[in-house]
Design a protein around this motif. Sequence first.
Motif, PDB file in Angstrom:
ATOM      1  N   ILE A 260       0.986  -1.223  -0.087  1.00 46.18           N
ATOM      2  CA  ILE A 260      -0.323   0.117  -0.034  1.00 46.18           C
ATOM      3  C   ILE A 260       0.966   1.210   0.031  1.00 46.18           C
ATOM      4  CG2 ILE A 260      -1.753   1.303   1.264  1.00 46.18           C
ATOM      5  CD1 ILE A 260      -2.852  -1.365   2.134  1.00 46.18           C
ATOM      6  N   GLU A 261       2.030   1.206   0.786  1.00 50.21           N
ATOM      7  CA  GLU A 261       2.859   2.471   0.815  1.00 50.21           C
ATOM      8  C   GLU A 261       4.007   2.038   0.342  1.00 50.21           C
ATOM      9  OE1 GLU A 261       2.774   3.914   4.896  1.00 50.21           O
ATOM     10  OE2 GLU A 261       0.461   4.358   4.801  1.00 50.21           O
ATOM     11  N   ARG A 262       4.406   1.940  -0.918  1.00 58.42           N
ATOM     12  CA  ARG A 262       5.640   1.501  -1.507  1.00 58.42           C
ATOM     13  C   ARG A 262       6.975   2.277  -0.855  1.00 58.42           C
ATOM     14  NH1 ARG A 262       1.650   0.874  -5.339  1.00 58.42           N
ATOM     15  NH2 ARG A 262       1.865  -1.110  -6.081  1.00 58.42           N
ATOM     16  N   THR A 263       6.770   3.497  -0.538  1.00 52.07           N
ATOM     17  CA  THR A 263       8.159   4.241  -0.190  1.00 52.07           C
ATOM     18  C   THR A 263       8.427   3.839   1.396  1.00 52.07           C
ATOM     19  OG1 THR A 263       6.499   6.104   0.611  1.00 52.07           O
ATOM     20  CG2 THR A 263       7.367   5.948  -1.645  1.00 52.07           C
ATOM     21  N   SER A 264       7.548   3.324   2.069  1.00 52.68           N
ATOM     22  CA  SER A 264       7.880   2.849   3.476  1.00 52.68           C
ATOM     23  C   SER A 264       8.661   1.763   3.599  1.00 52.68           C
ATOM     24  CB  SER A 264       6.426   2.625   4.090  1.00 52.68           C
ATOM     25  OG  SER A 264       6.593   1.881   5.604  1.00 52.68           O
ATOM     26  N   PHE A 265       9.763   1.794   4.488  1.00 54.93           N
ATOM     27  CA  PHE A 265      10.682   0.809   4.701  1.00 54.93           C
ATOM     28  C   PHE A 265      10.023  -0.491   4.969  1.00 54.93           C
ATOM     29  CE2 PHE A 265      12.801  -1.399   8.088  1.00 54.93           C
ATOM     30  CZ  PHE A 265      14.189  -2.120   7.541  1.00 54.93           C
ATOM     31  N   TRP A 266       9.177  -0.328   5.911  1.00 55.28           N
ATOM     32  CA  TRP A 266       8.286  -1.630   6.708  1.00 55.28           C
ATOM     33  C   TRP A 266       7.556  -2.140   5.573  1.00 55.28           C
ATOM     34  CZ3 TRP A 266      10.149  -3.297  10.862  1.00 55.28           C
ATOM     35  CH2 TRP A 266      10.802  -2.678  11.724  1.00 55.28           C
ATOM     36  N   SER A 267       6.923  -1.331   4.823  1.00 55.82           N
ATOM     37  CA  SER A 267       5.996  -1.968   3.539  1.00 55.82           C
ATOM     38  C   SER A 267       6.829  -2.764   2.581  1.00 55.82           C
ATOM     39  CB  SER A 267       5.355  -0.586   2.654  1.00 55.82           C
ATOM     40  OG  SER A 267       4.629  -1.186   1.650  1.00 55.82           O
ATOM     41  N   VAL A 268       8.360  -2.045   2.336  1.00 55.90           N
ATOM     42  CA  VAL A 268       9.059  -3.083   1.385  1.00 55.90           C
ATOM     43  C   VAL A 268       9.346  -4.262   2.187  1.00 55.90           C
ATOM     44  CG1 VAL A 268      11.345  -2.925   0.443  1.00 55.90           C
ATOM     45  CG2 VAL A 268      10.068  -0.987   0.321  1.00 55.90           C
ATOM     46  N   LEU A 269       9.921  -4.452   3.419  1.00 49.69           N
ATOM     47  CA  LEU A 269      10.232  -5.473   4.136  1.00 49.69           C
ATOM     48  C   LEU A 269       9.041  -6.247   4.116  1.00 49.69           C
ATOM     49  CD1 LEU A 269      12.190  -6.876   6.113  1.00 49.69           C
ATOM     50  CD2 LEU A 269      11.396  -5.665   7.889  1.00 49.69           C
ATOM     51  N   ALA A 270       7.860  -5.807   4.425  1.00 46.29           N
ATOM     52  CA  ALA A 270       6.748  -6.729   4.370  1.00 46.29           C
ATOM     53  C   ALA A 270       6.402  -7.425   2.988  1.00 46.29           C
ATOM     54  CB  ALA A 270       5.361  -5.946   4.917  1.00 46.29           C
ATOM     55  N   THR A 271       6.704  -6.790   2.026  1.00 43.65           N
ATOM     56  CA  THR A 271       6.311  -7.160   0.549  1.00 43.65           C
ATOM     57  C   THR A 271       7.479  -8.193   0.368  1.00 43.65           C
ATOM     58  OG1 THR A 271       5.250  -5.149  -0.107  1.00 43.65           O
ATOM     59  CG2 THR A 271       6.111  -6.918  -1.671  1.00 43.65           C
ATOM     60  N   THR A 272       8.707  -8.094   0.666  1.00 37.60           N
ATOM     61  CA  THR A 272       9.741  -8.882   0.594  1.00 37.60           C
ATOM     62  C   THR A 272       9.498 -10.346   1.253  1.00 37.60           C
ATOM     63  OG1 THR A 272      11.108  -7.156   0.199  1.00 37.60           O
ATOM     64  CG2 THR A 272      12.278  -9.306   0.554  1.00 37.60           C
ATOM     65  N   SER A 273       9.189 -10.006   2.463  1.00 38.64           N
ATOM     66  CA  SER A 273       8.874 -11.160   3.224  1.00 38.64           C
ATOM     67  C   SER A 273       7.621 -11.951   2.921  1.00 38.64           C
ATOM     68  CB  SER A 273       8.770 -10.584   4.654  1.00 38.64           C
ATOM     69  OG  SER A 273       8.271 -11.858   5.828  1.00 38.64           O
ATOM     70  N   LEU A 274       6.693 -11.324   2.150  1.00 31.80           N
ATOM     71  CA  LEU A 274       5.384 -12.157   1.841  1.00 31.80           C
ATOM     72  C   LEU A 274       5.952 -13.007   0.773  1.00 31.80           C
ATOM     73  CD1 LEU A 274       2.737 -12.891   1.871  1.00 31.80           C
ATOM     74  CD2 LEU A 274       2.363 -10.830   0.294  1.00 31.80           C
ATOM     75  N   VAL A 275       6.852 -12.300  -0.268  1.00 31.10           N
ATOM     76  CA  VAL A 275       7.428 -12.903  -1.300  1.00 31.10           C
ATOM     77  C   VAL A 275       8.132 -14.228  -1.000  1.00 31.10           C
ATOM     78  CG1 VAL A 275       8.830 -12.776  -3.554  1.00 31.10           C
ATOM     79  CG2 VAL A 275       7.260 -10.995  -2.960  1.00 31.10           C
ATOM     80  N   LEU A 276       8.855 -14.147  -0.168  1.00 31.25           N
ATOM     81  CA  LEU A 276       9.769 -15.448   0.342  1.00 31.25           C
ATOM     82  C   LEU A 276       8.686 -16.316   1.030  1.00 31.25           C
ATOM     83  CD1 LEU A 276      12.800 -13.449   1.911  1.00 31.25           C
ATOM     84  CD2 LEU A 276      12.391 -14.731  -0.376  1.00 31.25           C
ATOM     85  N   HIS A 277       7.723 -15.814   1.734  1.00 32.84           N
ATOM     86  CA  HIS A 277       6.885 -16.860   2.715  1.00 32.84           C
ATOM     87  C   HIS A 277       6.163 -17.613   1.442  1.00 32.84           C
ATOM     88  CE1 HIS A 277       4.122 -17.785   5.711  1.00 32.84           C
ATOM     89  NE2 HIS A 277       3.196 -17.637   5.069  1.00 32.84           N
ATOM     90  N   VAL A 278       5.521 -17.104   0.484  1.00 31.87           N
ATOM     91  CA  VAL A 278       4.766 -17.743  -0.492  1.00 31.87           C
ATOM     92  C   VAL A 278       5.856 -18.701  -1.248  1.00 31.87           C
ATOM     93  CG1 VAL A 278       3.452 -17.275  -2.589  1.00 31.87           C
ATOM     94  CG2 VAL A 278       2.855 -15.887  -0.686  1.00 31.87           C
TER      95      VAL A 278
END
Length: 334
Positions: A187-205
């Motif tokens: 949702i907020e691509r500029t946020s560090f936590w957003s990038v970390l959450a998305t990266t974590s989700l990709v690895l999770h899946v």
Amino acid sequence: MTRLHGRRWLLAGGLVAAGLVLLVVALLAAGGAPQQPPAGLISAGLPASWAVPLLRFTADATAVATAGALLTATLLLPTTTDGKLSRQGLRACQDAAVAAGIWAVASIGGLLTSAAVILGIPLSHLADHASAAGELDQVRALAVTVVLTAILAVILSGCQTIRGARFTLLLTALALTPTLLTGHGAIERTSFWSVLATTSLVLHVFAATAWIGGLGGVLRYARERTAVERFSRLALICAITVGITGLLTAEIHLGGREDGWALITQWVTTGYGALVFAKAIAFAILITLGWWHRRTTLPDLATGNPTAFRRLALVELLIMSTTIGLAVALSRTP
């Protein structure tokens, strides 16, 4: 032979049905189920709204089947000296081609229904708003997935070499990625936590897909001790990755990085938190079953008795199917 084939389809249907049932129950219980719009407002309608998560489940399940068949063909089955796939490897690739085709069709359906739901218009009016639909990130992501899965199905239909199977496995990973970049974490691509959450989700899946698909592939194509032991090592890596990334993603989305007490509170007071907790329980059960595999069924398999392994693996797949349902419900829950 026909009876065995029928039993396999029946088991597969049962696993899918279990995941779909839990998906519907989870959406209703956690507040992510589609709601009837107020009178007088135009919307896509409840059928189209319900079709979105159901088609997403179908796409995810067939993605797992595609990846599992290809993992088995490239990593778990014996290799040949001339680089050709073995008989079971060819069978796995043909099954993967069918699964990829279904994945593509489900993604097309998901693209159309998602666009209608987001724009709040009936499916019959979607052609009149094609330009607006094309501006939606979710629609663009699904369009990329449709193209990649269609290419994947075509290549797999003629795949006969290990090198080709490895390439299609990479293409499967690419096809999995676009829809993961448009969820809660993006949702907020500029946020560090957003990038970390998305990266974590990709690895999770990725890890979950390899874990679930690999187990299904072992059961269908390679029940020999060597293949099972190879998968057991892969499953351990996947389980560790799923656990760490799942915890990290949940902690970010539920606000635990700012307030540890908020994390605990939202686990028990929000529908999203309840689904995360349910996934954590399912994960704990799967870890326990994995430990039991290593302790009892692998030694039994070494003595030439695969029955216990097959039964426990089917129980694992049943739980894994329900976690796919939970994951889809989680992606649709505020």
